[in-house]
Write a protein that holds these residues in place. Structure first.
Motif, PDB file in Angstrom:
ATOM      1  N   TYR A  15      46.390  41.917  50.917  1.00  0.00           N
ATOM      2  CA  TYR A  15      45.460  41.061  50.162  1.00  0.00           C
ATOM      3  C   TYR A  15      44.081  41.020  50.821  1.00  0.00           C
ATOM      4  O   TYR A  15      43.049  41.062  50.135  1.00  0.00           O
ATOM      5  N   GLU A  16      44.035  40.946  52.143  1.00  0.00           N
ATOM      6  CA  GLU A  16      42.748  40.855  52.839  1.00  0.00           C
ATOM      7  C   GLU A  16      41.923  42.119  52.642  1.00  0.00           C
ATOM      8  O   GLU A  16      40.689  42.051  52.540  1.00  0.00           O
TER       9      GLU A  16
ATOM     10  N   LYS B 276      40.528  41.886  49.241  1.00  0.00           N
ATOM     11  CA  LYS B 276      39.443  40.895  49.208  1.00  0.00           C
ATOM     12  C   LYS B 276      38.156  41.469  49.790  1.00  0.00           C
ATOM     13  O   LYS B 276      37.057  41.173  49.279  1.00  0.00           O
ATOM     14  N   LYS B 277      38.255  42.314  50.821  1.00  0.00           N
ATOM     15  CA  LYS B 277      37.052  42.936  51.389  1.00  0.00           C
ATOM     16  C   LYS B 277      36.371  43.812  50.344  1.00  0.00           C
ATOM     17  O   LYS B 277      35.140  43.822  50.228  1.00  0.00           O
TER      18      LYS B 277
ATOM     19  N   ASP C   1      34.785  41.523  47.743  1.00  0.00           N
ATOM     20  CA  ASP C   1      33.576  40.893  48.286  1.00  0.00           C
ATOM     21  C   ASP C   1      32.412  41.875  48.267  1.00  0.00           C
ATOM     22  O   ASP C   1      31.262  41.483  48.017  1.00  0.00           O
TER      23      ASP C   1
ATOM     24  N   GLN D 211      43.895  40.917  41.781  1.00  0.00           N
ATOM     25  CA  GLN D 211      43.747  39.682  42.552  1.00  0.00           C
ATOM     26  C   GLN D 211      44.347  38.498  41.807  1.00  0.00           C
ATOM     27  O   GLN D 211      45.055  37.672  42.400  1.00  0.00           O
TER      28      GLN D 211
ATOM     29  N   ASP E 110      47.332  36.235  43.274  1.00  0.00           N
ATOM     30  CA  ASP E 110      47.117  34.807  43.531  1.00  0.00           C
ATOM     31  C   ASP E 110      48.225  33.939  42.939  1.00  0.00           C
ATOM     32  O   ASP E 110      48.375  32.773  43.322  1.00  0.00           O
TER      33      ASP E 110
END
Length: 252
Positions: free
Chosen positions: A57-58, A61-62, A65, A95, A99
């Protein structure tokens, strides 16, 4: 359900079309991080290992972003801009699923959990931030992609995380191969008998071809779209019908 979805999309398109397209001074985006995640967690049939994806997930997310601060501008080519928005739509959809995963069997389960005024579906949730604007998936699809790009093949590329939707490609879309990628998506989708069952006498097509029929017929009749990509050719006398849509999660 078909008529309900048509009404919802018409309403969201009306509102989405008022959304100003985000922009920035960024150079065209490198989608290699998204490509790596897709190759790792999506098989060649478009099914997603959401359990394993959630562990990355991280990394997702990068990438998101980076998209948030790198909206397209007019210096980008049309292919670079469209590639950005297709990848953004699909990545933000992932995502949204992650979530709420586990605990859902369909993206529409997310809608039943929403308790926000005037937000009725997961496509209305403004969880996306691009160029300082809060957006939802409908804004991207209806307010930007369908409004700005005359490209019906996007309906073979945008993924709603359902088994009846086009398969999630296990590679990122890239500007220099976008045309070939969209053609391949269309060919795979049209010839997938779980999504389109085509014989010379009867063609039972995906409801996508009905819901977005106007996008397709602006360029050519539905019969011609089928014949462009189908291994089985039909005629104007072939009976056309549409499949029920399976909203079950495209997980594996």
């Amino acid at each position: 359900m078909r008529s309900f979805l048509l009404i919802v999309w018409l309403i969201t398109f009306a509102f989405g079309s008022c959304t100003a397209t985000p922009t920035s001074n960024a150079a065209p985006v490198d989608h290699s991080a998204w490509d790596k995640l897709l190759k790792k967690h999506v098989n060649d049939k478009g099914f997603v290992n959401y359990t394993a994806f959630k562990k990355d997930y991280e990394e997702l997310k990068k990438y998101l972003d980076m998209l948030s601060t790198s909206a397209p501008n007019d210096k980008w080519s049309k292919e670079e801009q469209l590639t950005y928005w297709i990848n953004a739509y699909n990545a933000f959809t992932i995502q949204l699923i992650l979530d709420n995963y586990p605990g859902i069997s369909s993206i529409k389960d997310i809608g039943s959990k929403i308790k926000i005024p005037f937000v009725n579906t997961p496509w209305d949730v403004k969880f996306i931030k691009i160029g300082g604007q809060k957006m939802d998936l409908n804004n991207i699809e209806h307010g930007i992609i369908r409004k700005k790009f005359d490209e019906p093949r996007i309906h073979f590329a945008l993924v709603c995380a359902a088994k009846s939707c086009p398969p999630l490609r296990n590679e990122a879309y890239v500007a220099d191969r976008l045309n070939a990628q969209l053609d391949e998506q269309a060919r795979d989708f049209i010839n997938d008998k779980t999504k389109n069952n085509i014989t010379k006498d009867k063609a039972t097509l995906s409801k996508i071809m009905s819901w977005y029929g106007g996008d397709f017929t602006k360029q050519m009749p539905i019969v011609d779209w089928v014949n462009k990509y189908s291994s089985v050719k039909i005629t104007k006398n072939t009976n056309l019908d549409y499949m029920d849509y399976n909203w079950e999660l495209n997980g594996k």
